[in-house]
Design a protein around this motif. Structure first.
Motif, short mmCIF file in Angstrom:
data_model
loop_
_atom_site.label_atom_id
_atom_site.label_comp_id
_atom_site.label_asym_id
_atom_site.label_seq_id
_atom_site.Cartn_x
_atom_site.Cartn_y
_atom_site.Cartn_z
N ARG A 52 -47.38 33.17 36.19
CA ARG A 52 -46.93 34.47 35.68
C ARG A 52 -45.61 34.26 34.92
O ARG A 52 -44.64 33.77 35.49
N ASN A 53 -45.62 34.68 33.67
CA ASN A 53 -44.42 34.51 32.84
C ASN A 53 -43.69 35.84 32.75
O ASN A 53 -44.02 36.69 31.93
N ASN A 54 -42.69 36.02 33.61
CA ASN A 54 -41.87 37.23 33.64
C ASN A 54 -40.58 37.05 32.86
O ASN A 54 -39.64 37.79 33.04
N THR A 55 -40.55 36.02 32.01
CA THR A 55 -39.35 35.76 31.21
C THR A 55 -39.47 36.49 29.88
O THR A 55 -40.50 37.06 29.57
N GLY A 56 -38.46 36.42 29.10
CA GLY A 56 -38.48 37.04 27.78
C GLY A 56 -38.96 36.09 26.69
O GLY A 56 -38.88 36.41 25.51
N SER A 57 -39.45 34.90 27.08
CA SER A 57 -39.86 33.89 26.10
C SER A 57 -41.26 33.37 26.40
O SER A 57 -41.63 33.20 27.56
N ASP A 58 -42.01 33.06 25.35
CA ASP A 58 -43.27 32.36 25.53
C ASP A 58 -42.95 30.97 26.07
O ASP A 58 -41.89 30.42 25.78
N ASP A 59 -43.85 30.41 26.84
CA ASP A 59 -43.65 29.07 27.38
C ASP A 59 -45.01 28.39 27.40
O ASP A 59 -46.02 29.01 27.08
N THR A 76 -59.69 21.34 30.06
CA THR A 76 -60.42 22.59 29.97
C THR A 76 -61.90 22.27 30.08
O THR A 76 -62.34 21.17 29.73
N SER A 77 -62.64 23.21 30.61
CA SER A 77 -64.09 23.10 30.70
C SER A 77 -64.70 24.26 29.96
O SER A 77 -64.15 25.37 29.97
N GLY A 78 -65.82 24.01 29.36
CA GLY A 78 -66.52 25.08 28.67
C GLY A 78 -67.88 24.61 28.22
O GLY A 78 -68.19 23.41 28.26
N GLU A 79 -68.68 25.55 27.79
CA GLU A 79 -70.03 25.22 27.35
C GLU A 79 -70.01 24.82 25.88
O GLU A 79 -69.44 25.50 25.03
N GLU A 80 -70.61 23.67 25.61
CA GLU A 80 -70.77 23.18 24.24
C GLU A 80 -72.20 22.68 24.10
O GLU A 80 -72.65 21.85 24.89
N ASP A 81 -72.92 23.20 23.13
CA ASP A 81 -74.31 22.80 22.88
C ASP A 81 -75.17 22.95 24.14
O ASP A 81 -76.01 22.09 24.44
N GLY A 82 -74.93 24.02 24.89
CA GLY A 82 -75.74 24.30 26.08
C GLY A 82 -75.39 23.47 27.29
O GLY A 82 -76.07 23.54 28.31
N MET A 83 -74.34 22.65 27.19
CA MET A 83 -73.93 21.81 28.32
C MET A 83 -72.48 22.12 28.68
O MET A 83 -71.67 22.37 27.80
N MET A 84 -72.17 22.06 29.96
CA MET A 84 -70.77 22.20 30.39
C MET A 84 -70.07 20.87 30.11
O MET A 84 -70.55 19.82 30.50
N ARG A 85 -68.94 20.96 29.42
CA ARG A 85 -68.18 19.76 29.08
C ARG A 85 -66.71 19.98 29.43
O ARG A 85 -66.22 21.09 29.40
N MET A 86 -66.06 18.87 29.75
CA MET A 86 -64.64 18.90 30.06
C MET A 86 -63.92 18.01 29.04
O MET A 86 -64.43 16.95 28.68
N ARG A 87 -62.75 18.49 28.60
CA ARG A 87 -61.96 17.68 27.66
C ARG A 87 -60.48 17.89 27.93
O ARG A 87 -60.07 18.95 28.43
N PRO A 88 -59.66 16.89 27.62
CA PRO A 88 -58.21 17.03 27.80
C PRO A 88 -57.63 18.04 26.80
O PRO A 88 -58.16 18.20 25.70
N ILE A 89 -56.56 18.70 27.19
CA ILE A 89 -55.82 19.60 26.31
C ILE A 89 -54.34 19.21 26.37
O ILE A 89 -53.89 18.61 27.34
N ASP A 90 -53.60 19.57 25.33
CA ASP A 90 -52.19 19.21 25.26
C ASP A 90 -51.29 20.12 26.09
O ASP A 90 -50.24 19.70 26.57
N SER A 91 -51.69 21.40 26.22
CA SER A 91 -50.83 22.35 26.92
C SER A 91 -51.63 23.60 27.28
O SER A 91 -52.74 23.80 26.80
N VAL A 92 -51.01 24.42 28.12
CA VAL A 92 -51.54 25.74 28.47
C VAL A 92 -50.46 26.75 28.11
O VAL A 92 -49.36 26.71 28.67
N ALA A 93 -50.76 27.62 27.15
CA ALA A 93 -49.79 28.62 26.70
C ALA A 93 -49.69 29.77 27.69
O ALA A 93 -50.71 30.21 28.25
N ILE A 94 -48.47 30.25 27.93
CA ILE A 94 -48.23 31.41 28.78
C ILE A 94 -47.27 32.32 28.02
O ILE A 94 -46.06 32.09 28.01
N ALA A 95 -47.82 33.33 27.35
CA ALA A 95 -47.00 34.25 26.57
C ALA A 95 -46.08 35.04 27.49
O ALA A 95 -46.41 35.30 28.65
N SER A 96 -44.95 35.44 26.98
CA SER A 96 -44.00 36.27 27.74
C SER A 96 -44.70 37.52 28.23
O SER A 96 -45.42 38.18 27.49
#
Length: 150
Positions: A52-59, A76-96
């Motif tokens: 939970r981002n209760n600050t005044g800035s995106d992080d 992250t995991s998600g469906e691609e071409d009818g298959m569940m796939r997992m791939r690395p991500i650089d970050s997870v955004a949490i808007a203010s």
């Protein structure tokens, strides 16, 4: 004198009660961190949590680390071409003013090369690195295979 003391006690308890309601303003909070136990010999595990981002800035969550695994990464995991796939991500955004949920079949933290299996009823040390909020170390509870995280 008694009236002033009563008023002071009332104001103090009312202030404490209101402070315990809701999330503190101005903080980045990590809540409900959990992992599912792993079978013996399983090389990897996953961690889920709410930010939970209760600050005044995106992080953004930019990395994680734990002494229990040789490598810890954001995925992250998600469906691609009818298959569940997992791939690395650089970050997870949490808007203010918003909440990011790391959950099964979505964004999560992968523990790869586990030093030992994750056992129900234990806790995992995890250090999260945020772009603005900096480093936060938490304990992650491990739940059983069929247990609910709530």
């Amino acid at each position: 004198m008694f009236r002033r003391l009563s008023l002071a006690i009332f104001m103090l308890t009312a202030g404490l009660a209101s402070a315990s309601c809701g999330s503190p303003s101005g903080e980045l909070l990590v809540e409900n961190a959990w992992a599912r136990e792993t079978p013996e010999g399983a090389p990897n595990g996953a961690i889920y949590l709410t930010i939970r981002n209760n600050t005044g800035s995106d992080d953004q969550l930019i990395s994680a680390a734990s002494s229990l695994a040789r490598h810890v990464g954001l995925h992250t995991s998600g469906e691609e071409d009818g298959m569940m796939r997992m791939r690395p991500i650089d970050s997870v955004a949490i808007a203010s003013g918003s909440t990011a949920q790391l959950k099964p079949a979505g964004d999560h933290i992968m523990l790869m090369g586990l030093e030992k299996r994750l056992e129900a009823g234990t806790r995992i040390p995890l250090t999260l690195q945020f772009e603005i909020a900096g480093e936060k170390t938490i304990d992650v509870r491990v739940i059983g295979m069929t247990d609910s995280p709530d």
